[in-house]
Every structure is written in C-alpha cells, then in structure tokens.
Scaffold this motif. Structure first.
Motif, PDB file in Angstrom:
ATOM      1  N   ALA A 143       0.834  -1.204   0.000  1.00  0.00           N
ATOM      2  CA  ALA A 143       0.000   0.000   0.000  1.00  0.00           C
ATOM      3  C   ALA A 143       0.870   1.255   0.000  1.00  0.00           C
ATOM      4  CB  ALA A 143      -0.932  -0.003   1.205  1.00  0.00           C
ATOM      5  N   VAL A 144       1.952   1.230   0.776  1.00  0.00           N
ATOM      6  CA  VAL A 144       2.862   2.378   0.806  1.00  0.00           C
ATOM      7  C   VAL A 144       3.438   2.622  -0.583  1.00  0.00           C
ATOM      8  CG1 VAL A 144       5.021   3.269   1.757  1.00  0.00           C
ATOM      9  CG2 VAL A 144       3.436   2.035   3.234  1.00  0.00           C
ATOM     10  N   ASP A 145       3.785   1.547  -1.282  1.00  0.00           N
ATOM     11  CA  ASP A 145       4.388   1.668  -2.608  1.00  0.00           C
ATOM     12  C   ASP A 145       3.410   2.197  -3.650  1.00  0.00           C
ATOM     13  OD1 ASP A 145       6.801   0.703  -1.640  1.00  0.00           O
ATOM     14  OD2 ASP A 145       6.356  -1.376  -2.169  1.00  0.00           O
ATOM     15  N   VAL A 146       2.141   1.784  -3.577  1.00  0.00           N
ATOM     16  CA  VAL A 146       1.196   2.163  -4.637  1.00  0.00           C
ATOM     17  C   VAL A 146       0.552   3.531  -4.396  1.00  0.00           C
ATOM     18  CG1 VAL A 146       0.676  -0.251  -5.166  1.00  0.00           C
ATOM     19  CG2 VAL A 146      -0.823   1.011  -3.605  1.00  0.00           C
ATOM     20  N   LEU A 147       0.668   4.072  -3.196  1.00  0.00           N
ATOM     21  CA  LEU A 147       0.095   5.392  -2.941  1.00  0.00           C
ATOM     22  C   LEU A 147       0.919   6.478  -3.639  1.00  0.00           C
ATOM     23  CD1 LEU A 147      -0.836   5.356   0.857  1.00  0.00           C
ATOM     24  CD2 LEU A 147      -2.435   5.643  -1.046  1.00  0.00           C
ATOM     25  N   ARG A 148       0.245   7.378  -4.284  1.00  0.00           N
ATOM     26  CA  ARG A 148       0.936   8.522  -4.862  1.00  0.00           C
ATOM     27  C   ARG A 148       1.208   9.538  -3.754  1.00  0.00           C
ATOM     28  NH1 ARG A 148      -0.928   9.691  -9.277  1.00  0.00           N
ATOM     29  NH2 ARG A 148      -2.817   8.446  -9.547  1.00  0.00           N
ATOM     30  N   PRO A 149       2.175  10.442  -3.915  1.00  0.00           N
ATOM     31  CA  PRO A 149       2.424  11.462  -2.901  1.00  0.00           C
ATOM     32  C   PRO A 149       1.137  12.209  -2.543  1.00  0.00           C
ATOM     33  CG  PRO A 149       4.173  11.483  -4.511  1.00  0.00           C
ATOM     34  CD  PRO A 149       3.133  10.544  -5.039  1.00  0.00           C
ATOM     35  N   GLY A 150       0.861  12.332  -1.254  1.00  0.00           N
ATOM     36  CA  GLY A 150      -0.370  12.964  -0.808  1.00  0.00           C
ATOM     37  C   GLY A 150      -1.522  12.000  -0.664  1.00  0.00           C
ATOM     38  N   GLY A 151      -1.333  10.749  -1.113  1.00  0.00           N
ATOM     39  CA  GLY A 151      -2.387   9.741  -0.997  1.00  0.00           C
ATOM     40  C   GLY A 151      -2.575   9.297   0.444  1.00  0.00           C
ATOM     41  N   ARG A 152      -3.751   8.790   0.756  1.00  0.00           N
ATOM     42  CA  ARG A 152      -4.099   8.413   2.121  1.00  0.00           C
ATOM     43  C   ARG A 152      -4.196   6.895   2.303  1.00  0.00           C
ATOM     44  NH1 ARG A 152      -6.652  12.432   5.400  1.00  0.00           N
ATOM     45  NH2 ARG A 152      -5.515  14.380   5.039  1.00  0.00           N
ATOM     46  N   LEU A 153      -3.673   6.434   3.440  1.00  0.00           N
ATOM     47  CA  LEU A 153      -3.848   5.053   3.886  1.00  0.00           C
ATOM     48  C   LEU A 153      -4.733   5.109   5.122  1.00  0.00           C
ATOM     49  CD1 LEU A 153      -3.212   2.013   3.897  1.00  0.00           C
ATOM     50  CD2 LEU A 153      -1.153   2.544   5.226  1.00  0.00           C
ATOM     51  N   VAL A 154      -5.900   4.463   5.058  1.00  0.00           N
ATOM     52  CA  VAL A 154      -6.897   4.505   6.127  1.00  0.00           C
ATOM     53  C   VAL A 154      -7.186   3.073   6.558  1.00  0.00           C
ATOM     54  CG1 VAL A 154      -9.250   5.192   6.723  1.00  0.00           C
ATOM     55  CG2 VAL A 154      -7.892   6.617   5.171  1.00  0.00           C
ATOM     56  N   VAL A 155      -6.952   2.771   7.842  1.00  0.00           N
ATOM     57  CA  VAL A 155      -7.074   1.396   8.317  1.00  0.00           C
ATOM     58  C   VAL A 155      -7.883   1.337   9.614  1.00  0.00           C
ATOM     59  CG1 VAL A 155      -5.854  -0.730   8.915  1.00  0.00           C
ATOM     60  CG2 VAL A 155      -4.796   0.906   7.336  1.00  0.00           C
ATOM     61  N   ILE A 156      -8.843   0.417   9.645  1.00  0.00           N
ATOM     62  CA  ILE A 156      -9.623   0.147  10.853  1.00  0.00           C
ATOM     63  C   ILE A 156      -9.167  -1.195  11.407  1.00  0.00           C
ATOM     64  CG2 ILE A 156     -11.926  -0.139  11.859  1.00  0.00           C
ATOM     65  CD1 ILE A 156     -13.018   1.335   9.370  1.00  0.00           C
ATOM     66  N   THR A 157      -8.698  -1.206  12.661  1.00  0.00           N
ATOM     67  CA  THR A 157      -8.227  -2.437  13.293  1.00  0.00           C
ATOM     68  C   THR A 157      -9.162  -2.836  14.429  1.00  0.00           C
ATOM     69  OG1 THR A 157      -6.849  -1.326  14.939  1.00  0.00           O
ATOM     70  CG2 THR A 157      -5.852  -1.763  12.783  1.00  0.00           C
ATOM     71  N   TYR A 158      -9.034  -4.124  14.860  1.00  0.00           N
ATOM     72  CA  TYR A 158      -9.924  -4.634  15.900  1.00  0.00           C
ATOM     73  C   TYR A 158      -9.206  -5.367  17.026  1.00  0.00           C
ATOM     74  CZ  TYR A 158     -13.585  -3.448  12.631  1.00  0.00           C
ATOM     75  OH  TYR A 158     -14.408  -2.741  11.789  1.00  0.00           O
ATOM     76  N   HIS A 159      -7.954  -5.728  16.851  1.00  0.00           N
ATOM     77  CA  HIS A 159      -7.225  -6.350  17.952  1.00  0.00           C
ATOM     78  C   HIS A 159      -5.781  -5.855  17.955  1.00  0.00           C
ATOM     79  CE1 HIS A 159      -5.125  -9.283  15.367  1.00  0.00           C
ATOM     80  NE2 HIS A 159      -6.286  -9.562  14.808  1.00  0.00           N
ATOM     81  N   SER A 160      -5.126  -6.032  19.084  1.00  0.00           N
ATOM     82  CA  SER A 160      -3.831  -5.406  19.328  1.00  0.00           C
ATOM     83  C   SER A 160      -2.748  -5.826  18.345  1.00  0.00           C
ATOM     84  CB  SER A 160      -3.367  -5.707  20.758  1.00  0.00           C
ATOM     85  OG  SER A 160      -3.227  -7.102  20.964  1.00  0.00           O
ATOM     86  N   LEU A 161      -2.787  -7.062  17.860  1.00  0.00           N
ATOM     87  CA  LEU A 161      -1.736  -7.544  16.971  1.00  0.00           C
ATOM     88  C   LEU A 161      -1.728  -6.776  15.654  1.00  0.00           C
ATOM     89  CD1 LEU A 161      -2.093 -11.393  17.526  1.00  0.00           C
ATOM     90  CD2 LEU A 161      -0.384  -9.863  18.518  1.00  0.00           C
ATOM     91  N   GLU A 162      -2.899  -6.671  15.019  1.00  0.00           N
ATOM     92  CA  GLU A 162      -2.966  -5.962  13.751  1.00  0.00           C
ATOM     93  C   GLU A 162      -2.791  -4.450  13.963  1.00  0.00           C
ATOM     94  OE1 GLU A 162      -6.703  -7.333  12.315  1.00  0.00           O
ATOM     95  OE2 GLU A 162      -7.907  -5.895  13.463  1.00  0.00           O
ATOM     96  N   ASP A 163      -3.311  -3.936  15.089  1.00  0.00           N
ATOM     97  CA  ASP A 163      -3.184  -2.503  15.344  1.00  0.00           C
ATOM     98  C   ASP A 163      -1.726  -2.112  15.550  1.00  0.00           C
ATOM     99  OD1 ASP A 163      -4.587   0.088  15.889  1.00  0.00           O
ATOM    100  OD2 ASP A 163      -3.545  -0.141  17.805  1.00  0.00           O
ATOM    101  N   ARG A 164      -0.965  -2.958  16.231  1.00  0.00           N
ATOM    102  CA  ARG A 164       0.454  -2.683  16.445  1.00  0.00           C
ATOM    103  C   ARG A 164       1.207  -2.620  15.121  1.00  0.00           C
ATOM    104  NH1 ARG A 164       1.829  -7.063  19.414  1.00  0.00           N
ATOM    105  NH2 ARG A 164       0.669  -6.101  21.140  1.00  0.00           N
ATOM    106  N   MET A 165       0.871  -3.524  14.213  1.00  0.00           N
ATOM    107  CA  MET A 165       1.540  -3.553  12.918  1.00  0.00           C
ATOM    108  C   MET A 165       1.215  -2.296  12.101  1.00  0.00           C
ATOM    109  SD  MET A 165       1.462  -6.550   9.994  1.00  0.00           S
ATOM    110  CE  MET A 165       1.990  -7.816  11.151  1.00  0.00           C
ATOM    111  N   VAL A 166      -0.063  -1.910  12.121  1.00  0.00           N
ATOM    112  CA  VAL A 166      -0.488  -0.714  11.385  1.00  0.00           C
ATOM    113  C   VAL A 166       0.163   0.536  11.982  1.00  0.00           C
ATOM    114  CG1 VAL A 166      -2.463   0.758  10.820  1.00  0.00           C
ATOM    115  CG2 VAL A 166      -2.669  -1.728  10.634  1.00  0.00           C
ATOM    116  N   LYS A 167       0.169   0.622  13.295  1.00  0.00           N
ATOM    117  CA  LYS A 167       0.772   1.766  13.984  1.00  0.00           C
ATOM    118  C   LYS A 167       2.259   1.875  13.649  1.00  0.00           C
ATOM    119  CE  LYS A 167       1.464   3.611  18.667  1.00  0.00           C
ATOM    120  NZ  LYS A 167       1.209   3.359  20.121  1.00  0.00           N
TER     121      LYS A 167
END
Length: 316
Positions: free
Chosen positions: A230-254
């Motif tokens: 996702a970081v690679d395909v976003l153009r400059p100024g593009g947004r990454l928006v993520v909704i997490t539900y448990h600590s494992l995935e939230d830690r990775m996103v953070k």
C-alpha cells in the motif's frame, strides 16, 4: 452494487473512514476489504470520473457487487494488491482503505465456523476453495505448535494448558466442529464462580477462535504484505486509512504509519530524524461514538488510523 449491506455486514466508522480518504471525484481508490460493500458504496457515491477497486477473497462477497463503470471487483486476497493493480494498468492510487477483521456475515454463518455461538463445521477459511481448515490445525499440529499459535495470536496466558486439552480430546476422536472444540477447552477456560465469570469465559473463548482464525488465513503475514505494498502504490499525498480490531494488527499498522515498516524499526537520517514514507494524520486513534458502539457491538474494539504519503502531489 447490491443493497445487501444491512444483512451481510454493518460498516464500522463509515463516514469517519471515508472522510479520512479525502476522496477526489476523479481519483483512484482501493477498498482492500470489500465485504458487504458498505465502505465501497460510500466511496463510489463521491466519485464522478474516478475508479474504485474492491478486493475480497471470499466468494460470498461477490454477491454484493453490482455493475458500475466506476468499480472493479477483484476476487483475491489483498496481499496481492500490487499484482492486480498492475494487471489493470494502475501504478499509483490516491487512497487505500482497509477494514480488518471478520465481517458480521462470517460470524452469523454457522457453516463457516467462525463463532462459538453455534455448533457447526470447524472451518474458518476466508477463501473456501482451498487451504487448511481450523479442524485440520487442531487435529494435526503438535502440542507445542498449538500452544505457540494460541499464545502468539490469541495472547492467551494459558496457551499450554489449552493446547494440552485439545491434544487430549483429539486422542479420543477428531475435533470436527466448533462444539467439539468448546468441549475440549471449556474446562481449562472456566473461571471461578462469581460475578462476571460467564463474560470472562466468552472473552477467553473468543481469543481461542481468533488465534485459530488468524493461523488458518495467515492473516498477519497477509496484512504485512498488503501494508508494505500500500505504501508503494500510494501517490504522494495519498491516504492510507485502516480500521483495526485487535492489538496484533493494530500494532503492525501503527508501526508502519510511524516508521514506514511493520516492525517499527526507525531509519534515521544524518541528523537523527526518523525517515518514513508516511506522515501520521491522526496522532490519537479515532474510535466509534457511544451510539455506534451501542448499535453495532462489533465496533467496540475498532480503532481508525490514518496516514498520508510524504511528498508533494504532482500532475503526472
């Protein structure tokens, strides 16, 4: 898209997440967790000449798709984000949205085996066309491997005792249903009698099911792959928006949003400044309102994180 949103899945933090994408009418966007189509529907409502790509590996999700000139459904795991965007001739996009976790639909479908509320086949596969089921795992993994899965993905302090109980139970007969699994581990998880004992038991059981589901679908590895791409395909100024539900995935996103990698490893420049391809938009996570949590219990553990790709936008 079909209007099956309320019966298939109720989208969490709908307006907050789509507002965070800052949708341009002529932009390119990806919803990597299409599901019931709730978030995608709101993105499409804001598009004019732009396009949205919706990813989902579950065959059931395809039933929520309706033909639209502005929408392409990709029947695939989101870990193949880059491959499929390139297939469609897309190198960069203006926004990527991910609503992680399991949909309401999966929990409510007895035959899918995601919930301990019903007695059904112990499956838990997001993609039912192949791969190991939860039954395969609990009947084939050795005790140490089972304990590792329960500890790592369920964060269960009694992981070794639970694994031992599963192995003892399967020696008598294979564990084939959610009911069989409950029978195997219930004695270990049963708390001392008292106020809140039943609720505590449900929370611990939910962790067992979560751990197996993550292992079955290799969710953490897939999430790591998707976030990196996702970081690679976003153009400059593009947004990454993520909704997490448990600590494992939230830690990775953070970690990814703060440092640019899922491990949280800080790469610093000559002056000691952290170098990251992303900039945090919200330092404090956004959570559902009390009203939304009351109407949609699934939303109670949800956290919304937003980041923007660093760099000036161009007209290319």
């Amino acid at each position: 898209m079909a209007n099956g949103q309320t019966t298939y899945h109720v989208p969490v933090l709908l307006h907050e997440s789509i507002d965070a994408l800052c949708v341009n009418g002529d932009g390119l966007y990806v919803d990597v967790t299409f599901g019931g189509g709730g978030h995608s529907r709101e993105i499409l409502r804001r598009l004019t000449t732009g396009h949205l790509y919706g990813f989902d590996q579950d065959a059931d999700a395809a039933g929520n798709v309706e033909a639209s000139d502005c929408f392409t459904f990709v029947r695939s795991n989101f870990r193949y984000l880059t491959n499929f965007l390139r297939y469609y001739g897309v190198e960069q996009v203006d926004g990527v949205l991910a609503d992680l976790g399991v949909s309401s639909h999966h929990f409510d479908e007895v035959a899918r085996g995601f919930s301990f509320r019903f007695d059904g086949p112990l499956d838990m596969r997001m993609n039912q066309h192949g791969g190991r089921t939860a039954a395969d795992i609990v009947n084939a993994y050795d005790e140490a491997a089972l304990a590792d899965v329960l500890y790592q993905y369920g964060e269960l302090r009694q992981s070794r005792r639970i694994a031992a109980a599963i192995v003892a139970r399967r020696r008598r007969s294979p564990i084939a249903t959610t009911g069989d699994l409950l029978d195997a581990v219930n004695e270990v998880l049963r708390p001392r009698p008292g106020k809140g004992a039943e609720e505590m038991n449900k929370k611990e059981m939910a962790k067992v099911f979560q751990a197996l589901r993550i292992e079955v679908n290799q969710e953490m590895a897939a999430l790591r792959d998707m976030l990196t791409q996702a970081v690679d395909v976003l153009r400059p100024g593009g947004r990454l928006v993520v909704i997490t539900y448990h600590s494992l995935e939230d830690r990775m996103v953070k970690n990814l949003m703060k440092t640019g990698n899922c491990d949280g490893r800080e790469d610093k420049d000559f002056y000691g400044r952290v170098s990251s391809p992303l900039r945090l938009v919200n330092n404090k996570v956004i959570v559902p309102t009390a009203e939304e949590q009351e109407l949609n219990p699934r939303s109670r553990s949800a956290k919304l994180r937003i980041a923007e790709k660093v760099g000036a936008t161009t007209d290319d």
